[in-house]
Scaffold this motif. Structure first.
Motif, PDB file in Angstrom:
ATOM      1  N   VAL A  12      60.459 -18.234  46.619  1.00 50.12           N
ATOM      2  CA  VAL A  12      60.331 -16.991  47.458  1.00 50.12           C
ATOM      3  C   VAL A  12      59.179 -16.038  47.319  1.00 50.12           C
ATOM      4  N   ASN A  54      53.418 -18.696  48.331  1.00 49.34           N
ATOM      5  CA  ASN A  54      53.295 -19.230  49.759  1.00 49.34           C
ATOM      6  C   ASN A  54      53.142 -20.730  49.958  1.00 49.34           C
ATOM      7  N   GLU A  87      59.482 -19.044  59.314  1.00 47.34           N
ATOM      8  CA  GLU A  87      60.655 -19.139  58.409  1.00 47.34           C
ATOM      9  C   GLU A  87      60.422 -18.552  57.032  1.00 47.34           C
ATOM     10  N   SER A  88      61.373 -17.894  56.760  1.00 47.33           N
ATOM     11  CA  SER A  88      61.516 -17.227  55.196  1.00 47.33           C
ATOM     12  C   SER A  88      62.696 -17.426  54.372  1.00 47.33           C
ATOM     13  N   TYR A  89      62.927 -17.500  53.083  1.00 46.89           N
ATOM     14  CA  TYR A  89      64.112 -17.666  52.476  1.00 46.89           C
ATOM     15  C   TYR A  89      64.913 -16.693  52.657  1.00 46.89           C
ATOM     16  N   ASP A 129      62.531  -9.264  48.758  1.00 46.91           N
ATOM     17  CA  ASP A 129      62.965 -10.709  49.025  1.00 46.91           C
ATOM     18  C   ASP A 129      63.369 -11.402  47.957  1.00 46.91           C
ATOM     19  N   TYR A 131      64.636  -8.572  58.082  1.00 40.90           N
ATOM     20  CA  TYR A 131      65.005  -9.529  57.278  1.00 40.90           C
ATOM     21  C   TYR A 131      65.272 -10.973  58.071  1.00 40.90           C
ATOM     22  N   ARG A 170      65.684 -15.026  55.486  1.00 38.67           N
ATOM     23  CA  ARG A 170      66.187 -15.441  56.748  1.00 38.67           C
ATOM     24  C   ARG A 170      67.164 -16.581  56.770  1.00 38.67           C
TER      25      ARG A 170
END
Length: 626
Positions: free
Chosen positions: A264, A267, A428-430, A387, A421, A432
């Motif tokens: 998280v 990068n 993409e993100s952890y 996050d 969020y 989401r």
């Protein structure tokens, strides 16, 4: 108008006939009880009844008996909610139309299908209002789940609606359906910082609570958690007033808690497959175990500081041995230096939340209490720390619910700012992915999402699409023009754009059409009102902050005693002892704190030991400039 008197009559022509799902009825202009959102009943022959909601209206002049020979008439359009009996399904009969009585509301909205509903608000005017309730099986699960609240900032009362519904759910959720708790992420201001403090309610609000069958009381079981500020002793929370700060516990994690979710904070472009493999190696073979390096050293890595010592032992060993010195156990030294620098910088980037010395204080996973609220105050932390907290906490909730050892069977996760969020667009993100996982699979586990945002169209469609219940407050006209509102009539959109505070439009699986309701203000202090009554205290000096935390455990703690104990002590040692004392909750906090501090060590000896994590220099780390 007398109760039970007709308000109009169904009108149908060959050009605009009545259908099984929509009809029109004519009413006099002075019939002020009818408007957009009103519920009506059509009574036909043989006991047939049709329930509907008014969605549009048009006014015109018709021949009449007034002085000028004309009278104003309104032609209303209504969408069918329910027909009794349901079969055979036929067009709405040409019959008289009545304003729905309170007993009609329950039938029209199919609330007679469930005996113990969760109150969401009141329909109708003060003279004939009726409670509107949601089916717990379709809000908490297992049939469906999740709530989404949208509307413009400040006027839509999104937070108020979620808190009110949560309070009602705690009071009315059937004990036969299991235990329930809530985890609330406070990400802006003081919105959720005073859920245990009662609000002063007006008489109209009190009357609404009585009509809904609810007691206007704050949450009896609330536990607050907040990270430290970078100084390590002042908690990063707006709930710092002297009357309240003792109830806030530190949220502090060490290496074992963070490593599993290190991705998280890193990068994706920065951490390649080789780095991922090395991080997995550390988690599987090193962290929390006795580990022998290749030069006779034995390490037990439980903190970032321990990990730093292991890395330095490896690098020193590689430099001293002959032959090839750029590989260690199939891992290239450049990859190890890169991972080392990235991991150890986590305790610097998230200072206050992440400790480099192994200290930790977490939520009581495995010991959650029924009808308890756990608030994580993250409003003062940066996006990176938020996050990390969200990803780890939700992951742990899911793991414990899967094993059925969390302590409760259902958990409501309350999150605001969903557009940030779980955005509809963007990388993409952890976080989401975590929200998508809750929305799509959470109901099977008992994990329920209460989410809110200003613009529904800017939230990922799978998040809002999986919310079985949706609440709409006052909304922007541009937002109402997006695809998600196509099913609403123009008149309904206009009403949504002008809704007063305290009025909402509700969509629920049992309601075949959205319904407008009013709800009272929550029974707790929210936002600015709470901050006005309990203004935050200024940060205290180091010794005073330590005294405050110990005094929260025992009011008899004297400031002079604490100053003597920590005089000339290393501040990191004091922080560790203080956190251990708060975690243990001993009967004699001062004695416990003194024991954890240990004997005094001469300053000269201490200076020879490198405290905490020492970052690599740019010469040591070829990736430091990236």
């Amino acid at each position: 108008m007398k109760r039970g008197a007709g308000i109009g009559r169904v009108v149908a022509t060959e050009a605009t006939p009545a259908t099984p799902h929509e009809f029109r009825f004519r009413a006099a202009a002075d019939e002020d009880a009818v408007g957009i959102g009103a519920l009506v009943r059509v009574s036909g022959d043989g006991g047939r009844r049709v329930y509907a909601v008014v969605t549009d209206g048009r006014a015109y002049e018709a021949d009449g008996e007034t002085g000028n020979g004309k009278r104003e008439t309104i032609l209303w359009t209504a969408s069918v909610l329910r027909q009794v009996p349901p079969e055979p399904l036929r067009p709405v009969p040409i019959a008289d139309v009545y304003l729905a009585a309170p007993e009609d509301v329950a039938v029209a909205l199919r609330m007679d299908a469930y005996s113990a509903g969760l109150p969401v608000g009141l329909y109708g005017s003060e003279a004939s209002r009726a409670p509107v309730q949601l089916d717990p099986d379709f809000l908490v699960g297992p049939e469906a789940a999740h709530l989404n609240v949208g509307g413009v900032s400040g006027l839509a009362t999104k937070t108020s609606a979620m808190v009110f519904l949560l309070a009602g759910a705690f009071q009315c959720f059937p004990r036969s359906k299991g235990t329930i708790a809530a985890v609330c992420f406070n990400v802006k201001g003081g919105d959720l910082c005073f859920l245990d403090q009662a609000a002063s309610l007006s008489e109209p609000d009190g009357a609404m609570y009585r009509a809904l069958g609810l007691e206007p009381r704050p949450f009896a079981r609330t536990r607050y958690f907040a990270p430290f500020k970078p100084d390590g002793v002042n908690l990063n929370t707006l709930r710092s007033h002297e009357e309240l700060r003792s109830s806030v516990q530190p949220l502090v994690w060490g290496l074992p808690e963070v490593l599993e979710y290190a991705e998280v904070l890193l990068n994706r472009e920065d951490i390649d497959a080789k780095a991922d493999a090395f991080i997995d190696f550390l988690g599987d073979r090193v962290i929390g175990r006795e580990f022998a390096d290749d030069w006779g050293g034995v390490h037990r890595v439980t903190s970032f500081a321990d990990l730093d010592r292991l890395f330095r032992a490896i690098f020193d060993g590689l430099e001293q041995k002959g032959g090839r010195s750029d590989m260690w156990r199939t891992h290239h030294v450049a990859t190890m230096r890169k991972v080392r620098n990235r991991l150890l910088n986590i305790s610097v980037r998230c200072r206050g939340l992440v400790a480099d010395d192994g200290s930790s204080n977490d939520l009581p996973f495995g010991a959650f209490e029924d009808r308890a609220v756990y608030v994580l105050d993250l409003a003062g932390t940066d996006q990176l720390a938020q996050d990390l907290v969200f990803t780890r906490v939700v992951s742990k909730l899911r793991e414990h619910l899967e094993r059925r050892d969390l302590g409760v069977e259902h958990v409501i996760v309350l999150v605001d700012e969903l557009n940030k969020y779980a955005p509809a667009d963007g990388p993409e993100s952890y976080v989401r992915e975590m929200l998508l996982d809750i929305a799509e699979r959470g109901r099977y586990l008992g994990l329920v999402l209460f989410g809110a945002q200003q613009f529904r169209s800017q939230v990922h469609r799978r998040v809002v699409g999986n919310a079985a219940t949706a609440i709409f407050g006052r909304s922007d006209l541009d937002e109402l023009g997006t695809a998600g509102y196509q099913g609403l009539s123009p008149a309904t959109k206009i009403k949504l754009a002008t809704l007063p505070k305290g009025e909402l439009m509700v969509r629920h699986p049992h309601f075949t059409q959205p319904v407008f309701v009013r709800f009272p203000r929550p029974p707790v202090l929210l936002g600015g009102e709470g901050l006005d009554r309990f203004p935050p205290a200024a940060d205290a000096a180091f010794d005073e902050a330590v005294t405050r935390q110990l005094a929260a455990l025992d009011r008899r703690v004297a400031a002079a005693t604490v100053r003597d104990l920590i005089a000339d002590r290393d501040q990191d040692d004091v922080r560790r002892a203080l956190l251990a004392t708060r975690r243990a909750q001993p009967d004699d906090p001062v004695s416990f704190f003194r024991a954890r501090l240990g004997p005094r060590v001469a300053r000269e000896g201490r200076d020879q030991v490198a405290p905490g994590v020492r970052p690599l220099s740019s010469l040591e780390d070829p990736y430091a400039s990236q």
